[in-house]
Design an enzyme around this catalytic site. Structure first.
Site, PDB file in Angstrom:
ATOM      1  N   LYS A 181       0.811  -1.221   0.250  1.00 43.53           N
ATOM      2  CA  LYS A 181       0.067  -0.053  -0.088  1.00 43.53           C
ATOM      3  C   LYS A 181       0.634   1.246  -0.039  1.00 43.53           C
ATOM      4  O   LYS A 181       0.870   2.280  -0.879  1.00 43.53           O
ATOM      5  CB  LYS A 181      -0.943  -0.076   1.249  1.00 43.53           C
ATOM      6  CG  LYS A 181      -1.382   1.374   1.681  1.00 43.53           C
ATOM      7  CD  LYS A 181      -2.384   1.312   2.844  1.00 43.53           C
ATOM      8  CE  LYS A 181      -2.369   1.989   3.916  1.00 43.53           C
ATOM      9  NZ  LYS A 181      -1.601   3.324   4.213  1.00 43.53           N
ATOM     10  N   ASN A 182       1.724   1.378   0.911  1.00 35.71           N
ATOM     11  CA  ASN A 182       2.611   2.701   1.039  1.00 35.71           C
ATOM     12  C   ASN A 182       3.550   2.866  -0.205  1.00 35.71           C
ATOM     13  O   ASN A 182       4.074   3.767   0.047  1.00 35.71           O
ATOM     14  CB  ASN A 182       3.261   2.553   2.612  1.00 35.71           C
ATOM     15  CG  ASN A 182       2.399   2.746   3.559  1.00 35.71           C
ATOM     16  OD1 ASN A 182       1.055   3.162   3.261  1.00 35.71           O
ATOM     17  ND2 ASN A 182       2.753   2.827   4.737  1.00 35.71           N
ATOM     18  N   CYS A 223      -5.862   8.441   8.762  1.00 33.21           N
ATOM     19  CA  CYS A 223      -5.885   7.744  10.065  1.00 33.21           C
ATOM     20  C   CYS A 223      -6.009   8.802  11.218  1.00 33.21           C
ATOM     21  O   CYS A 223      -5.463   9.804  11.048  1.00 33.21           O
ATOM     22  CB  CYS A 223      -4.902   6.790  10.413  1.00 33.21           C
ATOM     23  SG  CYS A 223      -4.937   5.275   9.599  1.00 33.21           S
ATOM     24  N   ARG A 273      -0.461  14.999  13.106  1.00 33.97           N
ATOM     25  CA  ARG A 273      -0.133  14.583  11.604  1.00 33.97           C
ATOM     26  C   ARG A 273      -0.240  16.043  10.823  1.00 33.97           C
ATOM     27  O   ARG A 273      -0.749  16.033   9.807  1.00 33.97           O
ATOM     28  CB  ARG A 273      -0.879  13.716  10.899  1.00 33.97           C
ATOM     29  CG  ARG A 273      -1.088  12.551  11.672  1.00 33.97           C
ATOM     30  CD  ARG A 273      -1.706  11.289  10.835  1.00 33.97           C
ATOM     31  NE  ARG A 273      -0.522  10.411  10.263  1.00 33.97           N
ATOM     32  CZ  ARG A 273      -0.971   9.322   9.524  1.00 33.97           C
ATOM     33  NH1 ARG A 273      -2.259   8.916   9.650  1.00 33.97           N
ATOM     34  NH2 ARG A 273       0.094   8.474   8.868  1.00 33.97           N
ATOM     35  N   ASP A 328       3.573   1.115  12.242  1.00 29.63           N
ATOM     36  CA  ASP A 328       2.530   0.416  11.554  1.00 29.63           C
ATOM     37  C   ASP A 328       1.935  -1.118  12.058  1.00 29.63           C
ATOM     38  O   ASP A 328       1.239  -1.388  11.786  1.00 29.63           O
ATOM     39  CB  ASP A 328       2.188   0.479  10.158  1.00 29.63           C
ATOM     40  CG  ASP A 328       2.088   1.694   9.395  1.00 29.63           C
ATOM     41  OD1 ASP A 328       1.752   2.654  10.222  1.00 29.63           O
ATOM     42  OD2 ASP A 328       2.446   2.056   8.177  1.00 29.63           O
ATOM     43  N   ARG A 352      -8.978  -0.127   4.145  1.00 32.85           N
ATOM     44  CA  ARG A 352      -8.121   0.900   3.575  1.00 32.85           C
ATOM     45  C   ARG A 352      -6.775   0.178   3.014  1.00 32.85           C
ATOM     46  O   ARG A 352      -6.056   0.775   2.178  1.00 32.85           O
ATOM     47  CB  ARG A 352      -7.877   2.055   4.661  1.00 32.85           C
ATOM     48  CG  ARG A 352      -9.008   2.786   4.794  1.00 32.85           C
ATOM     49  CD  ARG A 352      -8.694   3.929   5.674  1.00 32.85           C
ATOM     50  NE  ARG A 352      -7.492   4.532   5.241  1.00 32.85           N
ATOM     51  CZ  ARG A 352      -6.665   5.426   5.628  1.00 32.85           C
ATOM     52  NH1 ARG A 352      -6.848   5.514   7.089  1.00 32.85           N
ATOM     53  NH2 ARG A 352      -5.555   5.873   5.150  1.00 32.85           N
TER      54      ARG A 352
HETATM   55  C1  UD1 Z   1       3.848   7.276   6.502  1.00 29.94           C
HETATM   56  C2  UD1 Z   1       3.100   5.996   6.028  1.00 29.94           C
HETATM   57  C3  UD1 Z   1       2.395   5.515   7.469  1.00 29.94           C
HETATM   58  C4  UD1 Z   1       3.455   5.250   8.452  1.00 29.94           C
HETATM   59  C5  UD1 Z   1       4.164   6.526   8.510  1.00 29.94           C
HETATM   60  C6  UD1 Z   1       5.723   6.200   9.398  1.00 29.94           C
HETATM   61  C7  UD1 Z   1       2.123   6.254   3.764  1.00 29.94           C
HETATM   62  C8  UD1 Z   1       0.965   6.454   2.952  1.00 29.94           C
HETATM   63  N1  UD1 Z   1       1.832   6.208   5.197  1.00 29.94           N
HETATM   64  O1  UD1 Z   1       2.862   8.200   6.808  1.00 29.94           O
HETATM   65  O2  UD1 Z   1       1.601   4.069   7.324  1.00 29.94           O
HETATM   66  O3  UD1 Z   1       2.845   5.041   9.632  1.00 29.94           O
HETATM   67  O4  UD1 Z   1       4.865   6.676   7.425  1.00 29.94           O
HETATM   68  O5  UD1 Z   1       6.173   5.232   8.992  1.00 29.94           O
HETATM   69  O6  UD1 Z   1       3.104   5.818   3.282  1.00 29.94           O
HETATM   70  N2  UD1 Z   1       5.134  15.196  10.826  1.00 29.94           N
HETATM   71  C9  UD1 Z   1       5.307  16.408  11.041  1.00 29.94           C
HETATM   72  N3  UD1 Z   1       5.285  17.145   9.871  1.00 29.94           N
HETATM   73  C10 UD1 Z   1       5.263  16.741   8.398  1.00 29.94           C
HETATM   74  C11 UD1 Z   1       5.054  15.571   8.410  1.00 29.94           C
HETATM   75  C12 UD1 Z   1       5.262  14.467   9.452  1.00 29.94           C
HETATM   76  O7  UD1 Z   1       5.256  16.788  12.128  1.00 29.94           O
HETATM   77  O8  UD1 Z   1       5.238  17.789   7.848  1.00 29.94           O
HETATM   78  C13 UD1 Z   1       5.091  14.083  11.828  1.00 29.94           C
HETATM   79  C14 UD1 Z   1       4.152  13.310  12.047  1.00 29.94           C
HETATM   80  O9  UD1 Z   1       3.043  14.167  12.734  1.00 29.94           O
HETATM   81  C15 UD1 Z   1       4.419  12.106  12.548  1.00 29.94           C
HETATM   82  C16 UD1 Z   1       5.737  11.842  12.086  1.00 29.94           C
HETATM   83  O10 UD1 Z   1       6.173  13.109  11.645  1.00 29.94           O
HETATM   84  O11 UD1 Z   1       4.258  12.352  13.970  1.00 29.94           O
HETATM   85  C17 UD1 Z   1       6.106  10.750  10.910  1.00 29.94           C
HETATM   86  O12 UD1 Z   1       5.263  11.164   9.767  1.00 29.94           O
HETATM   87  P1  UD1 Z   1       5.427  10.706   8.328  1.00 29.94           P
HETATM   88  O13 UD1 Z   1       6.725  10.056   8.404  1.00 29.94           O
HETATM   89  O14 UD1 Z   1       5.329  11.757   7.641  1.00 29.94           O
HETATM   90  O15 UD1 Z   1       4.150   9.692   7.961  1.00 29.94           O
HETATM   91  P2  UD1 Z   1       3.368   9.861   6.697  1.00 29.94           P
HETATM   92  O16 UD1 Z   1       4.101   9.751   5.311  1.00 29.94           O
HETATM   93  O17 UD1 Z   1       2.084  10.404   7.093  1.00 29.94           O
END
Ligand code: UD1
Length: 414
Positions: free
Chosen positions: A22-23, A116, A121, A305, A397
């Site tokens: 998925k990711n 989620c 986030r 995850d 999902r």
């Molecule tokens: C992706 C994965 C998700 C997984 C996560 C961490 C996909 C579609 N989803 O989510 O399944 O759980 O990586 O391995 O690939 N953050 C900020 N600011 C930002 C971006 C992120 O503060 O601009 C924080 C988030 O709130 C969170 C942490 O960084 O606490 C990790 O987020 P991130 O690595 O961006 O995860 P996703 O890309 O949303």
């Protein structure tokens, strides 16, 4: 998919094949927008998040067709750079279209992302990377409006190795002018997979999978055909299911080399495992051993995850365990549901202390998000009696057919 009912106490035996990732699928679908031609993606999982992403592509003007698990995407004619909230608010990863629409069209309007409900986030890291590349960003009525005459390659240091922000920056950089260097990039295998897809289309990306990624901008991309890798989180979920139910299972098409942290934890819990090419055979112990401490971390650490699924198994382990969640602050929403089943869990800030109990009791519980929902199935498999999981659509999902796969292994679930 309404409720899922699980009959507990039946050990799992047999083989199951792991679906596409998925990711990796989501950013790769967004990446197909960068090319004014055809992208064919095989082994694509038919899950809700992919269906939503397909709708976003169609809304932008792509022609998209399914042939079993293959997607054929034609992005010759993009007319629309505004993503409506209908699909985008349902999943956070819709923010990934920011980079690809900017790269292709120089503008993008994206609703503030949903997904989620596992924490705040924010997307500040994505936005600051885009701004560094010359994008002007404004916010209006819950929409992010982004515009750039010409995206410019530059040095970008991410304040945290965010998976989504790393992907968005790569997508924006592929057709940008000059070279982009991402430092403190996320190292998740799904990022390496996105770069493999883009490089096969003619992009020039080096260092994918490391903390420094270098993207040399190119003028255009070419048609391609790509086979998507398997899903390491689905594979881990099924191994945890066997740990909860007992028995002996074999995963086929498992991405073993991406699963080091989870396999180590399973071994510490007493699983005996054998590997053969892309197969993993797991024999569950009579009762799982507790774990002194497990922390979730960015890859190659233990994945957030899989944290809920691990928690579900540890509820019945022998002794006291501790989990520290370092990535998403809202990842313990499953705890009240597990407590309803008799689990003894204490939460202190980001730490969960789990006192293993002899047995859990099946009852009615509610899924609050994707991975937590899958974890409730796992808890149900090892509980006495019947567990009913409400709001189980969340699970769709990310899992193509979790109930069908578990039935193949002998579970009574549906
Ligand atoms: C992706 C994965 C998700 C997984 C996560 C961490 C996909 C579609 N989803 O989510 O399944 O759980 O990586 O391995 O690939 N953050 C900020 N600011 C930002 C971006 C992120 O503060 O601009 C924080 C988030 O709130 C969170 C942490 O960084 O606490 C990790 O987020 P991130 O690595 O961006 O995860 P996703 O890309 O949303």
């Amino acid at each position: 998919m309404g409720d899922i009912t699980v009959k507990g106490g039946i050990p799992l035996y047999g083989k199951v094949c792991i679906q596409g990732s998925k990711n990796a699928a989501l950013p790769i679908l967004a990446a197909s927008l960068l090319h004014e031609g055809i992208s064919i993606i095989h082994n694509c999982p038919r899950i809700l998040d992919v269906e939503n992403t397909v709708q976003i592509l169609r809304e932008a003007g792509c022609l998209v067709k399914w042939q079993e698990n293959s997607l054929i995407i034609s992005a010759g004619n993009i007319q629309n750079t505004r993503i409506s909230s209908e699909y985008a608010t349902q999943m956070r990863s819709s923010v990934i279209f920011l980079g690809s629409l900017l790269g292709r069209m120089g503008s993008a309007s994206i609703p503030l992302p949903g997904g989620c409900t596992i924490g705040k986030r924010p997307i500040d890291i994505h936005l600051s990377a885009m701004e560094n590349m010359g994008v002007r960003i404004t916010e209006e009525n819950e929409m992010i409006l982004a515009k750039a005459e010409r995206l410019k390659g530059t040095k970008i240091m991410l304040r945290f190795p965010s998976v989504g922000a790393t992907e968005n920056t790569i997508l924006a950089a592929v057709l940008a002018e000059g070279t982009t260097i991402i430092q403190n990039a996320a190292q998740e295998p799904e990022i390496a997979e996105l770069c493999r897809f883009l490089n096969e289309k003619g992009a020039k990306i080096k260092g994918a999978g490391s903390e420094k990624i270098v993207i040399e901008g190119v003028r255009s991309l070419q048609d391609s055909e790509f086979v998507l890798m398997s899903d390491r989180i689905v594979a881990g979920t099924y191994l945890m299911a066997a740990m909860s139910a007992g028995g002996e299972i074999c995963l086929e098409k498992a991405p073993i080399f991406q699963m080091t942290a989870q396999l180590k934890v399973l071994k510490e819990m007493g699983a005996s495992m054998r590997y053969d090419k892309d197969q993993i055979q797991l024999k569950a112990p009579r009762r799982a051993k507790s774990l002194a401490m497990v922390m979730t971390r960015p890859y190659p650490g233990f994945p957030t995850d899989l944290q809920s699924q691990l928690l579900a198994v540890l509820c019945r382990a022998e002794g006291r365990s501790k989990i520290i969640e370092n990535i998403f602050e809202g990842r313990y929403q499953i705890v009240p549901q597990l407590r309803k089943m008799g689990a003894k869990i204490e939460i202190i800030s980001q730490e969960a202390q789990i006192e293993g109990v002899e047995k859990l009791e099946g009852t009615a519980v509610r899924a609050c998000e994707l991975r937590g929902g899958a974890a409730l199935i796992i808890a149900g498999l090892g509980a006495s009696g019947v567990t009913k999981i409400e709001d189980s659509w969340f699970i769709k999902r990310g899992y193509e057919d979790i109930c069908g796969d578990l039935r193949t292994l002998g579970a009574v679930v549906g």
